[in-house]
Design an enzyme around this catalytic site. Structure first.
Site, mmCIF file in Angstrom:
data_model
loop_
_atom_site.group_PDB
_atom_site.id
_atom_site.type_symbol
_atom_site.label_atom_id
_atom_site.label_comp_id
_atom_site.label_asym_id
_atom_site.label_seq_id
_atom_site.Cartn_x
_atom_site.Cartn_y
_atom_site.Cartn_z
ATOM 1 N N SER A 151 0.880 -1.105 0.428
ATOM 2 C CA SER A 151 -0.349 0.070 0.039
ATOM 3 C C SER A 151 1.390 1.476 0.140
ATOM 4 C CB SER A 151 -0.997 -0.020 1.116
ATOM 5 O OG SER A 151 -0.186 0.195 2.631
ATOM 6 N N ILE A 155 2.820 -5.827 11.664
ATOM 7 C CA ILE A 155 2.659 -6.815 13.284
ATOM 8 C C ILE A 155 3.465 -8.103 13.720
ATOM 9 C CG2 ILE A 155 -0.424 -6.402 12.343
ATOM 10 C CD1 ILE A 155 -0.686 -9.340 10.990
ATOM 11 N N ALA A 167 -4.439 -7.529 7.746
ATOM 12 C CA ALA A 167 -3.425 -7.440 7.239
ATOM 13 C C ALA A 167 -2.586 -9.012 7.072
ATOM 14 C CB ALA A 167 -1.910 -6.744 8.103
ATOM 15 N N GLY A 168 -2.230 -8.834 5.492
ATOM 16 C CA GLY A 168 -1.449 -10.634 5.076
ATOM 17 C C GLY A 168 -1.527 -9.909 4.205
ATOM 18 N N SER A 186 -11.380 -15.949 3.237
ATOM 19 C CA SER A 186 -11.356 -16.404 1.991
ATOM 20 C C SER A 186 -12.086 -17.304 1.166
ATOM 21 C CB SER A 186 -10.067 -16.692 1.964
ATOM 22 O OG SER A 186 -10.315 -16.544 0.476
ATOM 23 N N TYR A 215 -1.690 -19.696 0.819
ATOM 24 C CA TYR A 215 -2.358 -18.378 1.216
ATOM 25 C C TYR A 215 -3.911 -19.382 1.725
ATOM 26 C CZ TYR A 215 -6.117 -14.737 0.571
ATOM 27 O OH TYR A 215 -7.055 -14.228 1.076
ATOM 28 N N LYS A 264 -5.477 -18.502 5.640
ATOM 29 C CA LYS A 264 -6.600 -18.570 6.305
ATOM 30 C C LYS A 264 -7.420 -19.157 7.231
ATOM 31 C CE LYS A 264 -6.687 -14.466 3.365
ATOM 32 N NZ LYS A 264 -6.831 -13.338 5.440
ATOM 33 N N LEU A 301 -7.414 -11.070 -11.163
ATOM 34 C CA LEU A 301 -7.848 -10.898 -12.431
ATOM 35 C C LEU A 301 -8.523 -8.870 -13.004
ATOM 36 C CD1 LEU A 301 -9.057 -11.993 -15.418
ATOM 37 C CD2 LEU A 301 -11.564 -11.773 -14.405
ATOM 38 N N ARG A 333 -15.650 -17.260 -11.114
ATOM 39 C CA ARG A 333 -15.745 -16.444 -9.920
ATOM 40 C C ARG A 333 -17.010 -15.855 -9.151
ATOM 41 N NH1 ARG A 333 -12.556 -20.475 -9.697
ATOM 42 N NH2 ARG A 333 -11.413 -20.102 -9.425
ATOM 43 N N ASP A 348 -5.596 -23.312 -8.538
ATOM 44 C CA ASP A 348 -6.993 -22.184 -9.052
ATOM 45 C C ASP A 348 -7.855 -23.878 -9.124
ATOM 46 O OD1 ASP A 348 -6.688 -20.287 -8.872
ATOM 47 O OD2 ASP A 348 -6.314 -20.355 -11.177
#
Length: 337
Positions: free
Chosen positions: A36, A59, A81-82, A124, A149, A153, A200, A231, A295
Site C-alpha cells: 500500500s 504486525i 493485514a496479510g 477467504s 494462502y 486463512k 484478474l 468466481r 486454482d
C-alpha cells in the site's frame, strides 16, 4: 467505537476505513505499507474530512504492535493485514505462513492481554477448497485448501475458533470473502498491486491502459459455460459495508460466527472481460494460458446467512464494479500519489 484496522491503507482496508469514519467511528490504522501507500491517508482525509491515526508497524514486530495497544483503548479490531496472492503463496509458502500466521498470533495475544475482545477477520472462500458443491455454504466447514494462502486463512479461522472456545468474552466474525473488485466511485481509492497483478481485474485494468499487452486467461478447459474459471465478484464498497455490519454484530454477540460475503452469483473470466470492455469502450486482447496451480473451476457464495444475521445484501453489479475500476485507473495512471 474506536476500531483498530490492521492493513488499513490496503485495498479493502482503506475502503472499510472510509465507511467507518463516515459513520462516526474512530479509526486507528496499523500497516507496514508493504502492499500500500502512505498517500492513501491523504485520499481518506479528502473523502471523510478527517485523518485516521496511523502507525507504520508490521504486525510481526510484537513490541511495536504492543505500543499501539498501550497508546489506545480499542473497542474492536478489523484484521486485514496479510499477504494475499494465491500464485505467489505456492512459490513462497514459508513467507506466507510466517507473515499471515505468526503476525496474526501477535495481534490475538495482544488483544487478549489488553482486553479487546471483538474482532472481524478477513478470511477467504479459498478455505472451502475444491471438495464442496457450489454455492458454498458456511455449514460446509473447512475444506482441503489448494494453496498456502488459503491454508493460512484456514489456520487463522481454526485459531480464532479455539480462542473463542477458551475465552468466553471474545466475539469473532470470520468473513469469508469471495472476489472483491471495483473501486471507490470518487476514483480516489482503488487497488494498486505491486508489480504485475496476480488478480484478474487489476490485470485487465493494466491491459486497458496499455501497461500490459494482453490478458492471460489461465485455462479454458474447465467445466463451465465458456471453459474459463467462475468466481463470485463483489464490489469493494459493498464489502466494506459488510464489515461495518459485522463489527456491529460482534459488539452484541459472543462466540464465533462464519459468514460468506459475496454476491451469490458466478461470472466467468470472459464475462468479466466483456464487462470491462463495456466500461472502457474498447476490445481488450487476451490469450489462453495453462491453468495455474491451486486454482479451482467454480466458486460462488450462498449469501443467506449474511442477509439473516447482518441484514447485508450487495448493491452493485458486475458492470458497476468494472466501471468504477476503470474510473480509478483513468484517474490514477501512476497509482495513488
Amino acid at each position: 467505537m474506536r476500531v483498530l484496522v490492521t492493513g488499513g491503507t490496503g485495498y479493502i482496508g482503506s475502503h472499510t476505513t472510509v465507511e467507518l469514519l463516515n459513520l462516526g467511528h474512530e479509526v486507528v490504522i496499523v500497516d507496514n505499507l508493504y502492499n500500500s501507500n502512505i498517500h492513501v491517508l491523504d485520499r481518506i482525509e479528502r473523502l471523510c474530512h478527517q485523518r485516521p491515526k496511523f502507525y507504520e508497524v508490521d504486525i510481526l514486530d510484537k513490541e511495536k504492535l504492543r505500543t499501539v495497544f498501550k497508546e489506545n483503548e480499542f473497542d474492536a479490531v478489523i484484521h486485514f493485514a496479510g499477504y494475499k496472492a494465491v500464485g505467489e503463496s505456492v512459490s513462497k509458502p514459508i513467507t506466507y505462513y510466517q507473515n499471515n500466521i505468526a503476525g496474526s498470533l501477535n495481534l490475538y495475544e495482544l488483544m487478549n492481554e489488553y482486553g479487546v475482545y471483538n474482532i472481524v477477520f478477513s478470511s477467504s472462500a479459498t478455505v472451502y477448497g475444491d471438495n464442496f458443491e457450489v454455492p458454498f455454504k458456511e455449514e460446509y466447514g473447512l475444506g482441503d485448501t489448494t494453496n498456502p494462502y488459503g491454508t493460512t486463512k484456514k489456520f487463522n479461522e481454526m485459531i480464532l475458533s479455539d480462542i473463542a472456545k477458551a475465552h468466553e468474552k471474545f466475539s469473532i466474525v470470520l468473513l469469508r470473502y469471495f472476489n472483491p473488485i471495483g473501486a471507490h466511485p470518487s476514483g480516489l481509492l482503488g487497488e494498486v498491486p505491486n508489480g504485475i497483478p496476480n488478480n484478474l481485474v487489476p490485470y485487465i485494468a493494466k491491459v486497458a491502459n496499455g501497461e500490459l499487452p494482453c490478458l492471460n486467461v489461465f485455462g479454458d478447459d474447465y467445466d463451465t459455460k465458456d471453459g474459463t474459471g467462475v468466481r463470485d465478484y463483489i464490489h469493494v464498497v459493498d464489502l466494506a459495508k459488510a464489515h461495518i455490519k459485522a463489527i456491529e454484530y460482534a459488539s452484541k454477540h459472543n462466540g464465533v460466527e462464519v459468514i460468506n460475503v459475496g454476491s451469490g452469483k458466478g461470472y466467468t473470466v470472459l464475462e468479466v472481460l466483456k464487462a470491462y470492455e463495456k466500461a472502457c469502450h474498447k476490445t481488450l486482447p487476451y490469450k489462453i494460458s495453462p491453468r495455474r496451480p491451486g486454482d479451482i473451476a467454480t466458486c460462488y457464495a450462498d449469501t443467506h446467512k449474511a442477509k439473516q444475521l447482518l441484514d447485508f445484501e450487495v448493491e452493485f453489479d458486475i458492470d458497476k464494479m468494472c466501471e468504477d475500476s476503470y474510473n480509478f485507473t483513468l484517474k490514477n495512471p501512476n497509482g495513488i500519489e
